[in-house]
Design an enzyme around this catalytic site. Structure first.
Site, PDB file in Angstrom:
ATOM      1  N   THR A 182     -16.962  -1.506  -5.857  1.00 39.19           N
ATOM      2  CA  THR A 182     -15.774  -1.460  -5.009  1.00 39.19           C
ATOM      3  C   THR A 182     -14.651  -0.770  -5.778  1.00 39.19           C
ATOM      4  OG1 THR A 182     -14.968  -3.602  -5.802  1.00 39.19           O
ATOM      5  CG2 THR A 182     -16.456  -3.616  -3.911  1.00 39.19           C
ATOM      6  N   GLU A 326     -19.787  -2.923   0.572  1.00 35.72           N
ATOM      7  CA  GLU A 326     -20.723  -4.041   0.685  1.00 35.72           C
ATOM      8  C   GLU A 326     -21.687  -3.890   1.857  1.00 35.72           C
ATOM      9  OE1 GLU A 326     -16.921  -5.665  -1.245  1.00 35.72           O
ATOM     10  OE2 GLU A 326     -17.460  -4.197   0.300  1.00 35.72           O
ATOM     11  N   LYS A 435       3.973 -11.492   7.832  1.00 36.48           N
ATOM     12  CA  LYS A 435       4.150 -12.789   8.485  1.00 36.48           C
ATOM     13  C   LYS A 435       5.636 -13.027   8.704  1.00 36.48           C
ATOM     14  CE  LYS A 435       2.395 -17.480   8.573  1.00 36.48           C
ATOM     15  NZ  LYS A 435       1.519 -18.478   7.919  1.00 36.48           N
ATOM     16  N   TRP A 440       2.300 -13.026  13.179  1.00 33.81           N
ATOM     17  CA  TRP A 440       1.756 -11.901  12.422  1.00 33.81           C
ATOM     18  C   TRP A 440       2.152 -10.572  13.056  1.00 33.81           C
ATOM     19  CZ3 TRP A 440       0.140 -13.108   7.840  1.00 33.81           C
ATOM     20  CH2 TRP A 440      -0.483 -14.334   7.599  1.00 33.81           C
TER      21      TRP A 440
END
Length: 537
Positions: A182, A326, A435, A440
């Site tokens: 990654t 992944e 937030k 959100w």
């Protein structure tokens, strides 16, 4: 239980290697070079892959050994892509754009025994070399005609000493074939160890179930081969027999659109920052890109202005996709269902800006913080979890693995909604949401709205501390026109997003920091503006 009577035939990349050499021997592999263009066929490539496997065997490389690459997209890199896994070793593509300490970490963590280095990036590698603990052999792919450094092996001289008829071993499909790390946005990079079975099934998924690659296609591979297997395109191309065009280190937007025009490319895949730069290059200096049938955009959200601009100005269709290291890496692709062609254009466009449907064999769900699965109604959101035959079940030698999995599902860290049609729409990365007062705000949606302004080149939205609302959005904008003002941006957004989503401020910057794979690096922006004082009115 009654078992079927089918052969237990292993799914290995060797099948694609042999298929390319036997059935697609005249298909072309083209690479941009410093002095022109290198061309040969899959038939030539097949023989050189065999020579390379023989050379690696002579160096003592065997089953399970990690073979690293430190290189651009080129025909030589493509040879390593198949020689290493098909001889039973493990291909480890090292991202040449990582920070030096991260590059040293992945070399040592993987315990690479041999590395293939492009001569053009030798100065970068040379500084790393003293820190690398397990390397025994350094092989230099000389693409500049200056010879190789002392103490290294010349790639071409090594191949010339070997016969082409290598005796490929019989492999099992569960053997490790590739290792990618990654990009290390939090902590050290984590390793994803792919099996032959996973890469074969992923190739079938993108080739016949997602991108619909054809033998008559000519793919321009601009997704780096050192990042998530170049979206699996090198393996898919060998499977279907289409021509492949590699840009090597010539990755400027003008170079890429020149290649599309001169090589009559039909398919391109890339991240929005690169595709957007190609669009601007074509606007400034038009070329004939009429051969293009499809461009796939992934890595971050596809701006609406880019989707509509390419189709309006150049007749080129853009398709959004999503995936992760992944996931080998492709998880979803956005192709509208047949009946959606009768929808109003606006509805079709909104649907195409989602990340799309899961590929065959990939399953998805969204989970709330309390662990309950959320409905597929297009409004409920939660963390996107995935599972399937090319999704990892564990990180490679990584103590942090357990926190990334839940009941057999991989937790992606992406916040998403899934509509009634099954289309996934990413709302944000969990760490990038704003937030505000307990609600959100999606930084992705705000960014896409801002980038619809004709005077905006790029925009990134981050959360900034607020005494009353906890966090409020700050828009970091790269203007295309220096006359752009804060008020213009805010007025442009009115009616496109909820009023309470409007950024509390707009700052103009020269460029947005990028990660090693071309995504917006918001952690840099968050650090830069951590003490930023928002206007009080």
């Amino acid at each position: 239980m009654l078992d079927g009577l089918m052969m237990d035939w292993p799914l290995t990349l060797t099948h694609f290697l042999d298929r390319a050499g036997r059935y697609w021997s005249r298909s072309a592999i083209v690479t941009r070079t410093a002095d022109g263009t290198h061309r040969y066929t899959f038939g030539d490539w097949h023989g050189r892959v065999g020579r390379l496997a023989g050379a690696l065997t002579r160096l003592g490389i065997g089953s399970g050994d990690r073979v690293a690459t430190f290189a651009w997209n080129s025909y030589r890199h493509y040879e390593v892509y198949f020689a290493a896994p098909c001889m039973g070793a493990v291909l480890h593509t090292v991202n040449i754009r990582l920070f030096p300490e991260q590059m040293a970490f992945v070399f040592n963590h993987a315990e690479d025994r041999v590395v293939f280095v492009d001569a053009s990036v030798w100065p970068v590698f040379e500084k790393l070399r003293p820190q690398l603990k397990t390397l025994e052999h350094v092989i230099v792919m000389d693409d500049v005609g200056q010879g190789v450094p002392p103490g290294t092996i010349d790639y071409e001289a090594m191949l010339a000493a070997e016969p082409a008829d290598f005796a490929w071993p019989r492999l099992t499909e569960q053997q490790a074939a590739g290792l990618c790390y990654t990009s290390g946005t939090t902590g050290n990079p984590k390793g994803c160890l792919y099996s032959h079975r996973a890469l074969v099934l992923h190739s079938l998924g993108i080739g016949y179930g997602g991108l619909y690659l054809y033998p008559h296609d000519r793919i321009l591979s601009i997704v780096p081969m050192f990042h998530v297997n170049a979206w699996g395109l090198p393996f898919g191309a060998a499977m279907v027999g289409c021509d492949v065009v590699f840009p090597s280190r010539f990755m400027q937007p003008g170079d890429l659109v020149d290649l599309i025009a001169s090589e009559r490319v039909t398919y391109v895949g890339g991240v929005p920052t690169i595709v957007g730069a190609m669009y601007q290059a074509l606007r400034q200096q038009p070329r004939d890109v009429s051969s293009l049938r499809l461009m796939t955009v992934g890595g971050s959200a596809l701006p609406r202005s880019l989707l509509e601009g390419f189709e309006r100005d150049f007749g080129v269709k853009l398709m959004q996709g999503w995936g992760m290291t992944e996931m080998s890496p492709v998880g979803t692709l956005n192709e509208l269902k047949p009946d959606m062609s009768s929808w109003p254009l606006e509805a079709q466009t909104r649907q195409r800006l989602k990340q799309g449907l899961p590929l065959p064999l990939v399953e998805v769900r969204i989970m709330a913080e309390d662990g309950t699965e959320q409905p597929w109604n297009g409004t409920a959101t939660g963390e996107l979890e995935v599972r399937g035959p090319w999704v990892i079940r564990d990180y490679y030698h990584e103590p942090r693995s357990a926190e990334s999995f839940h009941d057999g599902w991989f937790k992606t860290g992406d916040i998403a909604a899934i509509d009634a049609e099954g289309f996934v729409q990413l709302v944000d990365r969990s760490k990038d949401l704003v937030k505000s007062g307990g609600e959100w705000i999606s930084s992705v949606d705000l960014e896409n709205a801002i980038m619809g302004h004709p005077k905006v080149a790029e925009a990134a939205v981050i959360a900034v501390a607020h005494p009353k609302w906890t966090e409020r959005p700050l828009a970091c904008v790269v203007p295309r026109d220096e006359t752009l003002t804060r008020q213009e941006v805010l007025e442009f957004l009115r009616g496109k997003v909820a009023d309470w989503w409007l950024p509390d401020d707009v700052v103009f910057i020269d460029q947005i920091p990028k990660t090693s794979v071309g995504k917006f690096d918001k952690k840099v922006l968050r650090a830069r503006y951590q003490d930023y004082e928002l206007p009080t009115s």
